[in-house]
Write a protein that holds these residues in place. Structure first.
Motif, PDB file in Angstrom:
ATOM      1  N   ALA A  34      -3.089   1.696   5.256  1.00 38.95           N
ATOM      2  CA  ALA A  34      -4.365   1.711   4.720  1.00 38.95           C
ATOM      3  C   ALA A  34      -5.148   0.800   5.514  1.00 38.95           C
ATOM      4  N   ASP A  35      -4.797  -0.029   6.699  1.00 37.17           N
ATOM      5  CA  ASP A  35      -5.387  -0.628   7.651  1.00 37.17           C
ATOM      6  C   ASP A  35      -6.850   0.066   8.145  1.00 37.17           C
ATOM      7  N   TYR A  89      -7.517  -0.211  -1.437  1.00 40.68           N
ATOM      8  CA  TYR A  89      -6.443  -0.729  -2.177  1.00 40.68           C
ATOM      9  C   TYR A  89      -6.989  -2.449  -2.373  1.00 40.68           C
ATOM     10  N   LEU A  92      -1.218  -4.595   3.656  1.00 39.60           N
ATOM     11  CA  LEU A  92      -2.419  -5.133   4.054  1.00 39.60           C
ATOM     12  C   LEU A  92      -2.049  -6.524   4.097  1.00 39.60           C
ATOM     13  N   THR A 144       0.966  -1.282   0.051  1.00 39.49           N
ATOM     14  CA  THR A 144       0.176  -0.003   0.188  1.00 39.49           C
ATOM     15  C   THR A 144       0.965   1.355  -0.011  1.00 39.49           C
ATOM     16  N   GLU A 155     -12.998  -1.310   1.683  1.00 34.51           N
ATOM     17  CA  GLU A 155     -12.746  -0.827   3.124  1.00 34.51           C
ATOM     18  C   GLU A 155     -11.492   0.185   2.954  1.00 34.51           C
ATOM     19  N   THR A 156     -10.530  -0.075   1.996  1.00 35.03           N
ATOM     20  CA  THR A 156      -9.249   0.548   2.065  1.00 35.03           C
ATOM     21  C   THR A 156      -9.173   1.222   0.605  1.00 35.03           C
ATOM     22  N   SER A 163     -10.341  -0.968   8.895  1.00 36.84           N
ATOM     23  CA  SER A 163     -10.373  -2.122   8.010  1.00 36.84           C
ATOM     24  C   SER A 163     -10.436  -3.549   8.948  1.00 36.84           C
TER      25      SER A 163
END
Length: 523
Positions: A279-280, A401, A302, A274, A398-399, A283
């Motif tokens: 990016a978590d 990515y 992730l 990421t 959710e992210t 999530s």
């Protein structure tokens, strides 16, 4: 300059030394299997001294095969299993207790208590992880409370803690250090600062004096050099260290955001680069550090797991008995047409992230009279792919990515039919390198070589990549969506078969990792 790199890979099943040249070619591979100790109560231990003896043995064997001294090496890299926990005395080098392996579940009660006390959000925000017996903090806390004399020595600074990379580094170089990727799996490291977190140390009651220095994954001097009196017989810089899944991501050359590595083993891990931004966030997936090169910013990833992938195929052998060995599933799947609504949901111990339903149980749904064992085999391979798609869809929703391509390795990557099914279900290209067995060792070698100038930059590393096959989807988009909709409906029917409140808590990831360990043959 010397252009040979020795890469030490300490996995859950063996100690391995691979020597690479500048082209990424393997010149020597030596391995010694481990002899872990397990119990029916969920414990799993290693003898740290045995691991060090194995390390000395594979180094000697490799140098002998090469006919070259250790001084001919440019650098040493280390890829190590990430959560195994070791404590030892810094004066004597003797362990206080056996090393507690990742799948060990003795810390599950403590992790469940943290979740009940509302600490999950704090832990996830700081570490990207969730309270689970898999991670090192719970194991270390257990040791500190149960090994006589350890806490007193730790508070005096005489007892040292480390994951497996730290144990190997200390024996090779005399330095007490870990890399940022291995540290990120302890549940004690703050992902934002890339340093130990005081609040987490207090939460787990860990004396700071026993913690190793945290260093970048690739650095010319922070890990030190091997002792001339040690198994290499020369002072060679240890300049690249990574946790084994991150090492495989690096070895698969996933250096751009969206590039991903999927290790197809007993249970399978997906890591998606990421970039330099976490990016978590909120999530349901895990956040981790992918790698850090010198003084450059850390690169994040992730991470998600597909439980019981290779272990699900093995169940067709041991449980149903419809195949004699895992290799037969390819031929059976080719003999079947599309299962046409037949779905196998292998929720043997519940559904994992992102659904996290411990009360779910496995089921084969949609069967009619024309279905046979060949269809079940093909539905099994599709189930593995659909579980991975669940992870990919969660990442996207959710992210923002999601993998733009998937670079695969591990034993399951050799099954061409299985990989084609994954490409069909996911709708993205899969790429298999020429060597799927040692991508982690190769990643550690790349990190070590970059630090000492064997490779000038990541583009120079990328020029060494060799692939054996690529798969692209053969399904039409509407067929892909219809198949996935059926999978989602099947999954809903498996939910809540067991009251999750009656099940042990705090050890789901440790249980998943145990499936991978068993599939490696270490029983």
């Amino acid at each position: 300059m010397a252009e040979l790199i020795a890469s030490l890979h300490q996995s859950a099943s063996d100690t391995r030394l691979v020597v690479f040249d500048r082209n990424g070619e393997k010149l020597s591979t030596q391995r010694v299997e481990l002899t872990p100790s397990a119990s029916g109560e969920g414990t799993l231990e290693y003898d740290p001294l045995e691991i060090w003896r194995n390390t000395e043995a594979v180094i000697g064997q490799a140098l002998s095969e090469l006919g070259r001294p250790g001084s001919a090496l440019a650098a040493v890299g280390i890829a190590a299993q990430r959560e195994t926990t070791v404590v030892w005395n810094k004066h004597t080098g003797q362990p206080y207790a056996p090393a507690i392996a990742g799948p060990d579940r003795r810390a599950a009660e403590r992790m469940a208590a943290l979740a009940r006390d509302g600490r999950s959000e704090l832990i996830h925000k700081k570490t990207g992880l969730v309270p689970d017996a898999l991670f090192s903090a719970g194991k270390l806390s257990w040791l500190l409370h149960n090994v006589e004399g350890l806490r007193a020595d730790a508070e005096r600074g005489d007892a040292l803690f480390g994951t497996m990379d730290s144990w190997l580094e200390w024996n090779l170089t005399g330095r007490h250090v870990t890399d940022v990727t291995s540290a990120s799996r302890t549940m004690l490291l703050n992902l934002d600062t890339q340093d130990w977190d005081d609040e987490l140390l207090a939460l787990f009651d860990v004396p700071p004096a026993m913690l190793p220095e945290v260093a970048p994954s690739s650095t010319p001097d922070r890990f030190g050099s091997t002792r001339a009196s040690g198994p290499f017989g020369a002072e060679v810089p240890v300049s690249g260290v990574l946790g084994e899944h991150q090492a495989a991501l690096f070895g698969q050359q996933c250096y751009l955001p969206g590039q991903a590595r999927y290790g197809f083993e007993g249970s399978s891990a997906l890591l998606v680069n990421t970039g330099t931004t976490r990016a978590d966030g909120d999530s349901k997936l895990l956040g981790t550090i992918a790698y850090q090169l010198g003084d450059e910013p850390a690169v994040y990833a992730l991470e998600g797991f597909v439980p019981y992938t290779g272990a699900t195929v093995q169940w067709l052998v041991d449980g149903l008995g419809i195949i004699r060995g895992v290799g037969e599933i390819e031929a059976m799947s080719r003999r079947a047409d599309d299962p046409e609504g037949l779905y196998f949901v292998p929720a043997f111990t519940g559904l994992g992230l992102p659904r996290a339903d411990r009360g779910a149980r496995g089921a084969i749904l949609g069967m009619d009279t024309h279905h046979n064992q060949n269809h079940v085999a093909r539905a099994t391979l599709q189930a593995l792919a659909y579980q991975l798609r669940d992870l990919v869809e969660t990442m996207r929703e959710e992210t923002g990515y999601a993998p733009t391509q998937l670079r695969i390795d591990g034993n399951g990557a050799w099954f061409d039919m299985c990989m084609q099914i994954h490409a069909d279900v996911l709708g993205i290209q899969l790429r298999r390198p020429s060597d799927v067995a040692d991508t982690a060792a190769l990643g550690a070698a790349y990190a070590a070589g970059l630090a000492v100038g064997v490779w000038s930059d990541l583009a120079d590393v990328a020029a060494t990549r060799r692939e054996s096959h690529r798969w692209s989807s053969q399904w039409m988009p509407e067929d892909r969506q219809r198949g996935y909709a059926g999978w989602l409906a099947a999954v809903e029917h498996t939910a809540g078969w067991v009251d999750a409140a009656d099940l042990p808590q705090g050890d789901w990831l440790a249980t998943v990792t145990a499936a991978e360990w068993r599939a490696d043959g270490s029983r």
